[in-house]
Design an enzyme around this catalytic site. Structure first.
Site, PDB file in Angstrom:
ATOM      1  N   ARG A 221      33.641  39.356  40.662  1.00  9.99           N
ATOM      2  CA  ARG A 221      33.207  40.069  39.484  1.00  9.99           C
ATOM      3  C   ARG A 221      34.583  40.183  38.535  1.00  9.99           C
ATOM      4  O   ARG A 221      34.218  39.789  37.262  1.00  9.99           O
ATOM      5  CB  ARG A 221      32.775  41.501  39.613  1.00  9.99           C
ATOM      6  CG  ARG A 221      31.423  41.819  39.904  1.00  9.99           C
ATOM      7  CD  ARG A 221      31.051  42.783  40.824  1.00  9.99           C
ATOM      8  NE  ARG A 221      31.990  42.423  42.117  1.00  9.99           N
ATOM      9  CZ  ARG A 221      31.047  41.666  43.162  1.00  9.99           C
ATOM     10  NH1 ARG A 221      30.059  41.391  42.882  1.00  9.99           N
ATOM     11  NH2 ARG A 221      31.769  41.424  44.072  1.00  9.99           N
ATOM     12  N   THR A 222      35.566  40.438  39.131  1.00  8.13           N
ATOM     13  CA  THR A 222      36.651  40.863  38.070  1.00  8.13           C
ATOM     14  C   THR A 222      37.340  39.509  37.409  1.00  8.13           C
ATOM     15  O   THR A 222      37.223  39.415  36.244  1.00  8.13           O
ATOM     16  CB  THR A 222      37.765  41.444  38.849  1.00  8.13           C
ATOM     17  OG1 THR A 222      37.122  42.544  39.578  1.00  8.13           O
ATOM     18  CG2 THR A 222      38.821  41.955  37.836  1.00  8.13           C
TER      19      THR A 222
ATOM     20  N   LYS B 285      54.875  27.149  48.375  1.00 11.49           N
ATOM     21  CA  LYS B 285      56.025  26.466  48.892  1.00 11.49           C
ATOM     22  C   LYS B 285      57.302  27.572  48.846  1.00 11.49           C
ATOM     23  O   LYS B 285      58.164  26.990  48.808  1.00 11.49           O
ATOM     24  CB  LYS B 285      56.041  25.248  47.605  1.00 11.49           C
ATOM     25  CG  LYS B 285      55.315  24.376  47.583  1.00 11.49           C
ATOM     26  CD  LYS B 285      55.569  23.243  46.682  1.00 11.49           C
ATOM     27  CE  LYS B 285      54.485  22.533  45.822  1.00 11.49           C
ATOM     28  NZ  LYS B 285      54.689  22.305  44.715  1.00 11.49           N
TER      29      LYS B 285
ATOM     30  N   ARG C 162      45.663  39.620  40.112  1.00 14.88           N
ATOM     31  CA  ARG C 162      45.191  40.374  41.245  1.00 14.88           C
ATOM     32  C   ARG C 162      45.978  39.879  42.461  1.00 14.88           C
ATOM     33  O   ARG C 162      46.331  38.682  42.533  1.00 14.88           O
ATOM     34  CB  ARG C 162      43.457  40.489  41.451  1.00 14.88           C
ATOM     35  CG  ARG C 162      43.506  40.890  42.889  1.00 14.88           C
ATOM     36  CD  ARG C 162      41.939  40.626  43.216  1.00 14.88           C
ATOM     37  NE  ARG C 162      40.960  41.790  42.377  1.00 14.88           N
ATOM     38  CZ  ARG C 162      40.083  42.227  42.741  1.00 14.88           C
ATOM     39  NH1 ARG C 162      39.137  41.392  43.742  1.00 14.88           N
ATOM     40  NH2 ARG C 162      39.196  42.806  41.839  1.00 14.88           N
TER      41      ARG C 162
ATOM     42  N   HIS D  29      43.024  49.797  39.932  1.00 14.66           N
ATOM     43  CA  HIS D  29      42.062  48.775  39.423  1.00 14.66           C
ATOM     44  C   HIS D  29      41.871  49.251  38.350  1.00 14.66           C
ATOM     45  O   HIS D  29      40.523  49.752  38.063  1.00 14.66           O
ATOM     46  CB  HIS D  29      41.087  48.438  40.593  1.00 14.66           C
ATOM     47  CG  HIS D  29      40.100  47.329  40.329  1.00 14.66           C
ATOM     48  ND1 HIS D  29      40.304  46.497  39.042  1.00 14.66           N
ATOM     49  CD2 HIS D  29      39.318  46.535  40.754  1.00 14.66           C
ATOM     50  CE1 HIS D  29      39.406  45.364  39.186  1.00 14.66           C
ATOM     51  NE2 HIS D  29      38.782  45.459  40.259  1.00 14.66           N
TER      52      HIS D  29
END
Ligand code: CP
Length: 305
Positions: free
Chosen positions: A53-54, A82, A103, A131
């Protein structure tokens, strides 16, 4: 205060006036879409942790505003593999984009990204911490579904310990005249820090384990998933999974106009027999993410004054 150039990292950084201003812009965009607003601008979506969703609603928001999106949905395909740091990743991306959405599973990583970045950073979730854009769409949904926020009894149910959406929304609601109910087994209750904050502000709340006992009082039931990925011990998760599973029979114990929210994804905590009821607001809630994120992108980029 202008939003131009601001980072959106924690609900704590936003005043009540800021929250209401964002909700107001979102409502205006819902009524009058702006398909050219972000033309020529680029949004970077850096998802070091999974999302449906986000990420997709940020992409949809930017594209529906006429802007472009670059980014990744999985850090395995980046130079993080890396050994590149978040700091160096941001130092590159700030040169490729106008706004960054990030995120990451580590709490505090959004704040770090904002320190590294010369362009606005929006926190799309940092571990179990915050959030904030989910909270804004939750507030928008509550206001739209109930016509107000003040005066409501709001019950959080499930994993309140690890649920970052609960932590952010609890903080935001402390600006309003609500009563919050924290319904969870003791092992998954709200961190004391958030309760202390409510005590300090002399705001009413109830700590409860029995959902059926609290249900008749509630205007909003905010269900959450038990967050398997955040448990240090799988044995503990197995003991608690499935602790709250609601279905249509809950409505017999609830106010007729109760609204059920969930940040989603759900696992087994909401039976699909609730989906067809007017009380189930979770898919409408997810849809609201697009206009709310459009408002945030427009404001922090300075394209909405
Ligand atoms: N509500 C929410 O954050 O969903 P995703 O994890 O799918 O982005």
């Amino acid at each position: 205060m202008s939003f131009k150039g601001r980072d959106i990292i924690s609900i704590r950084d936003l005043s009540k006036r800021d929250l209401l201003a964002i909700l107001d812009v979102a409502a205006k965009l819902e009524k009058n879409p702006e398909p050219e607003l972000m033309k020529g601008k680029v949004l970077a979506t850096l998802f070091f942790e999974p999302s449906t969703r986000t990420r997709l609603s940020f992409v949809s928001a930017m594209e529906r505003l006429g802007g472009q999106v670059l980014g990744f949905e999985n850090s395995d395909v980046t130079s993080v593999k890396k050994g590149e740091t978040v700091w160096d990743t941001i130092k590159m991306v700030e040169r490729y984009a106008d706004v960054i959405v990030q995120r990451h599973k580590i709490e505090g990583s959004a704040r770090l990204a904002a320190e590294a970045s010369s362009i606005p950073v929006i926190n799309a979730g940092d571990g179990a911490n915050q959030h904030p854009t989910q909270t804004l769409l939750d507030l928008y949904t509550i206001q739209k579904e109930k016509g107000k926020i003040d005066g409501l009894n709001i019950g959080f149910v499930g994993d309140l310990k690890y649920g970052r959406t609960v932590h952010s929304l609890c903080m935001a609601l402390s600006h309003f005249k609500t009563k919050q109910y924290f319904i969870a087994p003791p092992a998954l209750q709200m961190p004391q820090y958030y309760l202390d904050d409510l005590d300090e502000k002399k705001l009413p709340y109830v700590v409860e384990q029995d959902l059926l006992k609290a249900a008749p009082e509630l205007d909003i039931i905010y269900m959450t998933r038990i967050q398997k990925e955040r448990f240090p011990d799988p044995v503990e998760y197995n003991k608690l999974k499935g602790v709250y599973q609601i279905d249509k029979s809950l409505l017999e114990h609830s106010k007729p106009d109760v609204r059920i929210l969930h940040p989603l994804p759900r696992v087994n905590e909401i039976n699909m027999d609730l989906d067809e009821t007017e009380n189930a607001a979770y898919f409408r809630q997810a849809a609201n993410g697009v206009v709310v994120r459009q408002a945030i992108i427009g404001l922090v980029s300075g394209m909405i004054p």
